[in-house]
Design an enzyme around this catalytic site. Structure first.
Site, mmCIF file in Angstrom:
data_model
loop_
_atom_site.group_PDB
_atom_site.id
_atom_site.type_symbol
_atom_site.label_atom_id
_atom_site.label_comp_id
_atom_site.label_asym_id
_atom_site.label_seq_id
_atom_site.Cartn_x
_atom_site.Cartn_y
_atom_site.Cartn_z
ATOM 1 C CG ASP A 1 -2.975 9.411 7.229
ATOM 2 O OD1 ASP A 1 -2.923 8.198 7.491
ATOM 3 O OD2 ASP A 1 -3.145 9.858 6.087
ATOM 4 C CD GLU B 1 -2.762 1.189 2.490
ATOM 5 O OE1 GLU B 1 -2.926 0.182 3.183
ATOM 6 O OE2 GLU B 1 -3.210 2.310 2.787
#
Lengths: 373, 259
Positions: free
Chosen positions: B61, B50
């Site tokens: 995030d 990924e």
């Protein structure tokens, strides 16, 4: 997504809930001090020598700006939804102070996110929020301003969504925020409409308001949308569009998707969000509430901008001619009035939204003028 | 056409194994170094890579990946460059690559152009955490034409209705976010992941990979027992930045834990 659905349901329910509406309007009257006056600025009008200028005095609302209209509404809603905690982002500190105030009033835990840069610029408001019992958390990442504070508040919300409501401060973000915040702010225009009919016996020719996220502008304009009145939103032109140091999304941006909504955005060719600049922290933001481009495309609102220098001049002019020091945000709207009013006849009427008071900006303006306090 | 991602999960299932999916930020600290890392993790037995695409406002995030994103942006990395990087990568490896990007760079690129260029370059799938399937109709349509896999996310708060929608829109695998929160949050191994993964299985037989918060080999092992794959991001990004010499040993320990 489930949280947004839950909020949407609670909000539309509250609109039909007579008890909720009764409590809200009671607090608007006894706590916020509504209706705020619609004031005819005689000396300001005479100085400019054109159209009659009325100021909608949101600066006289409790905590000193229109932000409380929305923060109080959402705090009541959060309480009703059974949340025990509210969070919010703040740039200049006005929405943070309003949220901390609303949380104190209804008895909710409160945490405010604020960029490191803004905390430095607005130390006084940081202390005010703490005084009101809120936790103020510094956001040291990214550009360390409003957009990063929104990112951090959204991160908190996804983490603590079960117990926490996010009181977004403007008509931005994912549905239902733009509609809900507009709804809580639309009291401004409803009052102004009634007040101008009482004093002038007719509707105004122009409505003018500054546009950061765009909540005070939508708040004033919304009740007049079907009246065919000229409405003007004023963005932050910073040091001028050509310098790249500004926050004029229409003049310098393009369509993008940011923080949960699709609107005009200051971005580079790769879709990264650009840094912004404005003398006023409350307008220093890379995007704009999605209803604004919609209303612009329908031809209902025009948008322009005022530079830092023009806003600073208007800030001083209103102080001198009326004894009212406007927030630097509101000074952008006044700068447009300064340009426009002299060209209009004395029979025409302008209402400008004086969205906040300027006390918070006094130190900042002194610094810009090189005056040591 | 069956994608490399679906092929990989199919093969693993036959062998009774689980996928190990490490995450890196492309271009942290440079695209050259990312190339070496991809090679290293493939040698260590990773099944799918990924690759994060840096963005100025990475909403989903935590601090570790936010900083990695800033470093990559400072190195001048953009979505366009990441796609070119994958094209270049394809000269040496056929490991499935999933891009994790925020939506605005894709929107600005143009959805159709993005899908075409990504697929041409050898990208196998895309994860866009701020694009719910409700808003992804046109992207999904473009992706189906080229068989670029679209991976959507589910969270502990997802309702059955949501699970159905996400399962239907996802191709390749379904990304189950193991915590309510952001990448790098603390994982709770209290059986809740197992409960929710089996809830998802009621509605779909697509592979389910679990991520957000997996950091130790013990956690990776526990998660792999109840899912089809384990995604490890922040813990790897952190090591890469702070103690790159330990990275290989750590990757091997994760690989051994996920079986």
């Amino acid at each position: 997504m489930p949280a947004l659905k839950e909020l949407e349901e609670a909000f539309f329910q509250s609109k039909k809930d007579k008890e909720f509406q009764k409590e809200l309007s009671h607090l608007q009257k006894t706590y916020i001090g509504r209706p705020t006056p619609l004031y005819f600025a005689r000396r300001f009008t005479e100085y400019l020598g054109g159209a009659k200028i009325y100021l909608k005095r949101e600066d006289l609302a409790h905590t000193g700006a229109h932000k409380i209209n929305n923060a109080l509404g959402q705090a009541l809603l959060a309480k009703k939804m059974g949340k025990r905690r509210v969070i919010a982002e703040t740039g200049a500190g006005q929405h943070g102070v309003a949220t901390a105030t609303g949380a104190a009033l209804v008895g909710l835990e409160c945490e405010i996110y604020m960029g490191t840069e803004d905390m430095k610029r607005q130390a006084l408001n940081v202390f005010r929020m703490r005084l009101l019992g809120a936790k103020v958390t510094e956001v040291p990442v990214g550009s360390q301003t409003l957009k990063d504070a929104i990112n951090e508040a959204l991160r908190d919300w996804t983490t603590n969504v079960r117990t926490t409501h996010y009181i977004l401060g403007t008509v931005f973000g994912p549905h239902p925020f733009p509609v809900m915040v507009r709804d809580f702010q639309s009291v401004i225009g409803k009052e102004a409409k009634k007040q101008i009919l009482d004093t002038e016996g007719r509707l105004p020719d122009y409505l003018i308001a500054c546009v950061g996220g765009g909540s005070n502008a939508i708040g004033l304009f919304h009740a007049f949308l079907k009246e065919g009145i000229k409405m003007i939103g004023v963005e932050a032109g910073g040091e001028g569009i050509e310098t790249g140091r500004h926050a004029a999304r229409f003049a310098g941006g393009s369509l993008g998707v940011f923080q949960g909504c699709k609107s005009y955005l200051l971005q580079d060719d790769d879709g990264n969000v650009l840094g912004t600049h404005s003398v006023s922290a409350g307008l220093d933001y890379a995007s704009i509430g999605p209803e604004h481009p919609y209303l612009r495309d329908k031809g209902l609102i025009q948008y322009t901008y005022a530079t830092d220098d023009e806003a600073l001049a208007a800030f001083e002019l209103l102080s001198r001619t009326e004894g009212i020091t406007p927030a630097l945000e509101s000074a952008h709207a006044l700068a447009e009035v300064v340009k426009r009013a002299p060209k209009l006849s004395q029979k025409e009427v302008i209402i400008v939204n004086l969205s906040g008071r300027g006390d918070k900006d006094v130190q900042h303006v002194a610094r810009i003028k090189g005056i040591k306090l | 056409m069956i994608s490399r991602i679906r092929e990989t999960f199919k093969e693993l299932k036959k062998k009774g194994k689980k996928a190990f999916i490490p995450y890196f930020m492309a271009g942290d600290p440079s695209l050259e170094s990312t190339k070496d890392i991809v090679q290293m993790i493939e040698e260590c037995g990773a099944d799918i890579v990924e690759l994060g695409v840096p963005f100025t406002d990475p909403l989903a995030d935590g601090p570790t990946i936010q900083r990695a994103s800033e470093r990559a942006l400072n190195a001048g990395v953009t979505l366009k460059k990441v796609i070119a990087f994958v094209k270049n990568l394809r000269q040496n490896t056929q490991i499935p690559v999933v891009l994790m990007t925020y939506y605005n760079p894709v929107f600005k690129y143009g959805e159709e152009h993005f899908v075409r260029d990504a697929k041409d370059a050898g990208v196998d799938g895309v994860i866009i955490p701020d694009l719910p399937p409700d808003e992804a109709g046109s992207l999904i349509r473009s992706s189906r034409k080229t068989s670029l896999d679209t991976v959507f996310l589910l969270a502990p708060t997802s309702t059955p209705e949501r699970i159905k929608k996400v399962a239907k829109a996802s191709r390749g695998f379904i990304y189950y976010v193991s915590v309510t929160g952001i990448t790098g949050s603390r994982l709770l191994l209290d059986g809740s992941i197992e409960t929710l993964v089996s809830e998802i299985r009621k509605y779909t037989d697509k592979p389910i990979a679990v991520g957000f918060g997996v950091s130790t080999p013990e956690e990776a092992s526990a998660v792999s027992k109840v899912s089809d794959g384990v995604i490890v991001g922040s813990a790897i990004v952190k090591r890469l930045h702070e103690s790159p010499d330990d990275l290989k040993r750590y990757i091997i320990s994760l690989r051994e834990a996920i079986q």
